[in-house]
Enzyme design. Structure first.
Site, PDB file in Angstrom:
ATOM      1  N   SER A  98      42.556  41.798  34.145  1.00  0.00           N
ATOM      2  CA  SER A  98      42.498  40.478  34.760  1.00  0.00           C
ATOM      3  C   SER A  98      42.768  39.400  33.702  1.00  0.00           C
ATOM      4  CB  SER A  98      41.130  40.297  35.431  1.00  0.00           C
ATOM      5  OG  SER A  98      41.086  39.135  36.204  1.00  0.00           O
ATOM      6  N   HIS A 123      46.118  41.495  38.156  1.00  0.00           N
ATOM      7  CA  HIS A 123      45.980  41.288  39.605  1.00  0.00           C
ATOM      8  C   HIS A 123      45.907  39.791  39.886  1.00  0.00           C
ATOM      9  CE1 HIS A 123      41.242  41.386  39.468  1.00  0.00           C
ATOM     10  NE2 HIS A 123      41.753  40.458  38.695  1.00  0.00           N
TER      11      HIS A 123
END
Length: 208
Positions: A98, A123
């Site tokens: 992330s 993501h």
């Protein structure tokens, strides 16, 4: 309770004790470990600015082992990395997921590394909100704005098209370091410290 080792350094004035992380900052090494949140981000930003003031022409080394976290906290670190003069070399140890993967990719081109058994994940941002329909819509639009901004940052640092980035970011995408290298998140997978030195020499030769 987290145990932080203490190291003793011999100086001309006697012994001096440091926690291990403070001692490594003297060597221009910064750790991004654990969830990215405001307090941690403030410390890292301060370390980056301090090391720039100490020597604006010497590289800073950022070691990343993070599952990600708060977007605004991560972006404060990212913006500071871009703002300061020294090159920031990034190295993934363990995982960079992330926001951790964004910071990994944000290192100076040619100086972004991963150890061979690390895991990297990208993501789209997520969030939740409760309240009136209008308020929910406002927050949903803000998440979409942040999503576009993060996609643009990945586009800038990986060299991929925005469309490709959007496709990869649609769901959690886990990858090993070699795949991360192929898509431009890092420049090289290394197993030994000497590999970094060799790579930095090559980069300097290209620039010169």
């Amino acid at each position: 309770m987290t145990l932080i080792p203490i190291v003793i350094e011999q100086t001309s004035r006697g012994e001096r004790a440091y926690d291990i992380y403070s001692r490594l900052v003297k060597e221009r090494i910064i750790f991004v470990t654990g969830p990215v949140e405001d307090n941690m981000a403030s410390v890292i930003v301060a370390q980056l600015l301090f090391l720039e003031s100490e020597n604006p022409d010497k590289d800073i080394y950022m070691y990343i082992n993070s599952p990600g976290g708060v977007v605004t906290a991560g972006l404060s670190i990212y913006d500071t990395m871009q703002y300061i003069k020294p090159d920031v070399s990034t190295l993934c140890i363990g995982q960079a997921a992330s926001m951790g993967s964004l910071l990994l990719a944000a290192g100076t081109e040619g100086k972004r590394y991963s150890l061979p058994h690390s895991r990297i994940m990208i993501h789209q941002p997520s969030g939740g909100y409760q309240g009136q329909a209008t308020d929910i819509e406002i927050h949903a639009n803000e998440i979409l704005r942040v999503k576009r901004k993060l996609n643009q940052i990945y586009e800038k640092h990986t060299g991929n098209s925005l469309k490709k980035i959007e496709g990869m970011m649609e769901r959690d995408k886990f990858m090993d370091p070699e795949e991360a290298r192929r898509i431009g998140l890092i420049d090289r997978v290394i197993a030994e410290r000497k590999d970094i030195k060799v790579e930095n020499i090559k980069v300097e030769q290209k620039v010169g």
